[in-house]
Enzyme design. Structure first.
Site, PDB file in Angstrom:
ATOM      1  N   TYR A 267      -1.707  -0.034  10.561  1.00 32.29           N
ATOM      2  CA  TYR A 267      -1.673  -0.565   9.194  1.00 32.29           C
ATOM      3  C   TYR A 267      -0.366  -0.232   8.467  1.00 32.29           C
ATOM      4  O   TYR A 267       0.263  -1.109   7.857  1.00 32.29           O
ATOM      5  CB  TYR A 267      -2.861   0.049   8.455  1.00 32.29           C
ATOM      6  CG  TYR A 267      -3.063  -0.355   7.025  1.00 32.29           C
ATOM      7  CD1 TYR A 267      -3.603  -1.602   6.702  1.00 32.29           C
ATOM      8  CD2 TYR A 267      -2.790   0.530   5.976  1.00 32.29           C
ATOM      9  CE1 TYR A 267      -3.838  -1.957   5.376  1.00 32.29           C
ATOM     10  CE2 TYR A 267      -3.022   0.181   4.659  1.00 32.29           C
ATOM     11  CZ  TYR A 267      -3.549  -1.060   4.361  1.00 32.29           C
ATOM     12  OH  TYR A 267      -3.787  -1.408   3.060  1.00 32.29           O
TER      13      TYR A 267
ATOM     14  N   LYS B 172       2.626  -2.525   6.051  1.00 29.66           N
ATOM     15  CA  LYS B 172       2.803  -2.393   4.603  1.00 29.66           C
ATOM     16  C   LYS B 172       4.230  -1.917   4.279  1.00 29.66           C
ATOM     17  O   LYS B 172       4.782  -2.269   3.234  1.00 29.66           O
ATOM     18  CB  LYS B 172       1.745  -1.453   4.024  1.00 29.66           C
ATOM     19  CG  LYS B 172       0.310  -1.979   4.192  1.00 29.66           C
ATOM     20  CD  LYS B 172       0.086  -3.293   3.451  1.00 29.66           C
ATOM     21  CE  LYS B 172      -1.364  -3.742   3.478  1.00 29.66           C
ATOM     22  NZ  LYS B 172      -1.606  -4.974   2.714  1.00 29.66           N
TER      23      LYS B 172
ATOM     24  N   SER C  44       0.877  -1.186   0.000  1.00 35.30           N
ATOM     25  CA  SER C  44       0.000   0.000   0.000  1.00 35.30           C
ATOM     26  C   SER C  44       0.905   1.225   0.000  1.00 35.30           C
ATOM     27  O   SER C  44       2.027   1.164   0.532  1.00 35.30           O
ATOM     28  CB  SER C  44      -0.862   0.025   1.254  1.00 35.30           C
ATOM     29  OG  SER C  44      -1.446   1.305   1.424  1.00 35.30           O
TER      30      SER C  44
HETATM   31  N1  LIG Z   1      -8.775  -0.573  -0.693  1.00 42.78           N
HETATM   32  C1  LIG Z   1      -7.676   0.165  -0.699  1.00 42.78           C
HETATM   33  O1  LIG Z   1      -7.735   1.401  -0.860  1.00 42.78           O
HETATM   34  C2  LIG Z   1      -6.344  -0.480  -0.551  1.00 42.78           C
HETATM   35  C3  LIG Z   1      -5.206   0.315  -0.781  1.00 42.78           C
HETATM   36  C4  LIG Z   1      -3.951  -0.265  -0.637  1.00 42.78           C
HETATM   37  C5  LIG Z   1      -3.840  -1.600  -0.304  1.00 42.78           C
HETATM   38  N2  LIG Z   1      -4.964  -2.342  -0.080  1.00 42.78           N
HETATM   39  C6  LIG Z   1      -4.774  -3.747   0.279  1.00 42.78           C
HETATM   40  O2  LIG Z   1      -5.505  -4.555  -0.627  1.00 42.78           O
HETATM   41  C7  LIG Z   1      -5.797  -5.817  -0.014  1.00 42.78           C
HETATM   42  C8  LIG Z   1      -7.241  -6.168  -0.267  1.00 42.78           C
HETATM   43  O3  LIG Z   1      -8.054  -5.229   0.416  1.00 42.78           O
HETATM   44  P1  LIG Z   1      -9.409  -4.657  -0.179  1.00 42.78           P
HETATM   45  O4  LIG Z   1      -9.303  -3.188  -0.153  1.00 42.78           O
HETATM   46  O5  LIG Z   1      -9.763  -5.354  -1.429  1.00 42.78           O
HETATM   47  O6  LIG Z   1     -10.428  -5.026   1.003  1.00 42.78           O
HETATM   48  P2  LIG Z   1     -11.390  -6.247   1.268  1.00 42.78           P
HETATM   49  O7  LIG Z   1     -12.454  -6.302   0.225  1.00 42.78           O
HETATM   50  O8  LIG Z   1     -11.806  -6.111   2.680  1.00 42.78           O
HETATM   51  O9  LIG Z   1     -10.455  -7.525   1.071  1.00 42.78           O
HETATM   52  C9  LIG Z   1      -9.687  -8.090   2.093  1.00 42.78           C
HETATM   53  C10 LIG Z   1      -9.528  -9.549   1.772  1.00 42.78           C
HETATM   54  O10 LIG Z   1      -8.644 -10.132   2.741  1.00 42.78           O
HETATM   55  C11 LIG Z   1      -9.286 -11.294   3.289  1.00 42.78           C
HETATM   56  N3  LIG Z   1      -8.838 -11.519   4.657  1.00 42.78           N
HETATM   57  C12 LIG Z   1      -8.841 -10.648   5.703  1.00 42.78           C
HETATM   58  N4  LIG Z   1      -8.384 -11.263   6.808  1.00 42.78           N
HETATM   59  C13 LIG Z   1      -8.068 -12.537   6.440  1.00 42.78           C
HETATM   60  C14 LIG Z   1      -7.556 -13.654   7.132  1.00 42.78           C
HETATM   61  N5  LIG Z   1      -7.278 -13.619   8.449  1.00 42.78           N
HETATM   62  N6  LIG Z   1      -7.365 -14.814   6.434  1.00 42.78           N
HETATM   63  C15 LIG Z   1      -7.655 -14.886   5.116  1.00 42.78           C
HETATM   64  N7  LIG Z   1      -8.144 -13.863   4.406  1.00 42.78           N
HETATM   65  C16 LIG Z   1      -8.355 -12.706   5.066  1.00 42.78           C
HETATM   66  C17 LIG Z   1     -10.772 -10.948   3.231  1.00 42.78           C
HETATM   67  O11 LIG Z   1     -11.551 -12.112   3.248  1.00 42.78           O
HETATM   68  P3  LIG Z   1     -12.324 -12.725   4.526  1.00 42.78           P
HETATM   69  O12 LIG Z   1     -12.762 -11.577   5.376  1.00 42.78           O
HETATM   70  O13 LIG Z   1     -13.416 -13.510   3.892  1.00 42.78           O
HETATM   71  O14 LIG Z   1     -11.316 -13.596   5.195  1.00 42.78           O
HETATM   72  C18 LIG Z   1     -10.860 -10.293   1.863  1.00 42.78           C
HETATM   73  O15 LIG Z   1     -10.948 -11.268   0.854  1.00 42.78           O
HETATM   74  C19 LIG Z   1      -5.403  -5.650   1.460  1.00 42.78           C
HETATM   75  O16 LIG Z   1      -4.146  -6.247   1.678  1.00 42.78           O
HETATM   76  C20 LIG Z   1      -5.299  -4.150   1.639  1.00 42.78           C
HETATM   77  O17 LIG Z   1      -4.421  -3.815   2.669  1.00 42.78           O
HETATM   78  C21 LIG Z   1      -6.199  -1.810  -0.197  1.00 42.78           C
END
Ligand SMILES: NC(=O)c1ccc[n+]([C@@H]2O[C@H](COP(=O)([O-])OP(=O)(O)OC[C@H]3O[C@@H](n4cnc5c(N)ncnc54)[C@H](OP(=O)(O)O)[C@@H]3O)[C@@H](O)[C@H]2O)c1
Length: 257
Positions: A157, A161, A144
């Site tokens: 967080y 990252k 991130s």
């Molecule tokens: N959205 C943003 O602006 C953004 C920006 C930079 C980076 N990111 C990164 O992108 C990634 C995906 O996030 P997202 O924004 O798409 O949010 P999201 O829709 O909440 O996705 C998070 C994913 O991680 C899984 N997860 C969480 N805890 C887990 C665990 N203990 N074991 C296995 N799976 C787990 C969740 O599935 P379950 O809850 O079903 O387990 C879900 O599939 C993350 O690493 C986040 O830090 C996001």
């Protein structure tokens, strides 16, 4: 210049996406499935994985909790049995809760480390021996821009990252000559369940589908760092090497915090 082997053709390519029940991981899994890849999706929520599989014929669900090394190993063993392993593994699972130091919470800090950092190590531990033995494969970590430098609200967080960005560089140095591709994905703001809790304006917000296209493009081009949207990330990159006084003033002015 391509730092990793380019991936020109997704047809029949075996991809394991960990953290694919929603958001960016799910959209990336869908984008690769549409390009002919054989996709395995993992997360904790069985319902989310089953919904993906029923909408994407030929894909498989491997439920797991990344904080539990045995469950990651179990899913990886199932992957080996059903698909013979994976050509690309995307460690995308993540946890985020805004936190400021004035409300310091050790349990929250630990939770972020367990999911965002140790969870990735569990995935690497499960897949790396096969990749090393094969002398091929691509391992991609989800970072991130919050890992570039300190940001308000990112007490729990951001450091996880930052650790992944450092880890990816070390992995690259150690594994490139063994034939493996290593990449780190550093998105700006993407509209997902994870960011829905943010109560501040998110500049240059994009959809998960747009993010997935950027990620797939980055893998295809053999990039080491895949960052987007550039109109946002390039500004932050300029600040990466700024003197601390300038950096703190710029972040305070931009966020009002
Ligand atoms: N959205 C943003 O602006 C953004 C920006 C930079 C980076 N990111 C990164 O992108 C990634 C995906 O996030 P997202 O924004 O798409 O949010 P999201 O829709 O909440 O996705 C998070 C994913 O991680 C899984 N997860 C969480 N805890 C887990 C665990 N203990 N074991 C296995 N799976 C787990 C969740 O599935 P379950 O809850 O079903 O387990 C879900 O599939 C993350 O690493 C986040 O830090 C996001």
């Amino acid at each position: 210049m391509a730092l990793n082997p380019r991936i020109d053709d997704w047809n029949g390519r075996r991809v394991w996406i960990v953290g694919a029940s929603s958001g960016i991981g799910r959209a990336t899994a869908a984008a690769l499935h549409a390009r002919g890849a054989r996709v395995a999706v993992s997360a904790r929520t069985q319902g989310g994985l089953d919904a993906f599989v029923s909408e994407h014929p030929g894909s498989i669900a491997l439920p797991l909790d990344v904080t539990d090394a045995a469950s990651v190993q179990g899913a990886c063993a199932q992957l080996r049995t059903t698909m013979g392993g994976a050509d690309l593994v995307f460690a995308c699972a993540g946890h985020y809760q805004p936190l400021r130091a004035t409300a310091f919470s050790l349990p929250l800090m630990r939770r972020h480390v367990e999911v965002n950092y140790l969870g990735v190590l569990h995935v690497i531990d499960a897949v790396l021996p096969d990749m090393l033995a094969a002398g091929r494969g691509h391992l991609s970590l989800m970072g991130s821009v919050a890992g570039y430098r300190g940001l308000p609200q990112a007490l729990a967080y951001g450091p996880t990252k930052a650790a992944l960005n450092n880890l990816a560089e070390v992995l690259y140095l150690d594994l490139h000559d063994h034939g493996l591709g290593i990449s780190i994905v550093n998105p700006g703001f993407v509209d997902t369940p994870l960011t829905a809790q943010n109560r501040f304006h998110m500049p240059a917000l994009m959809t998960s589908e747009q993010a997935a296209l950027e990620i797939v493009r980055g893998w295809q081009a053999g990039q080491f760092e895949i960052h987007f949207p550039r109109r946002f990330t390039l500004g932050l990159k300029t600040l990466q090497s700024a003197w601390h006084g300038l950096y703190f003033a710029a972040i305070r002015r931009a966020t009002g915090l």
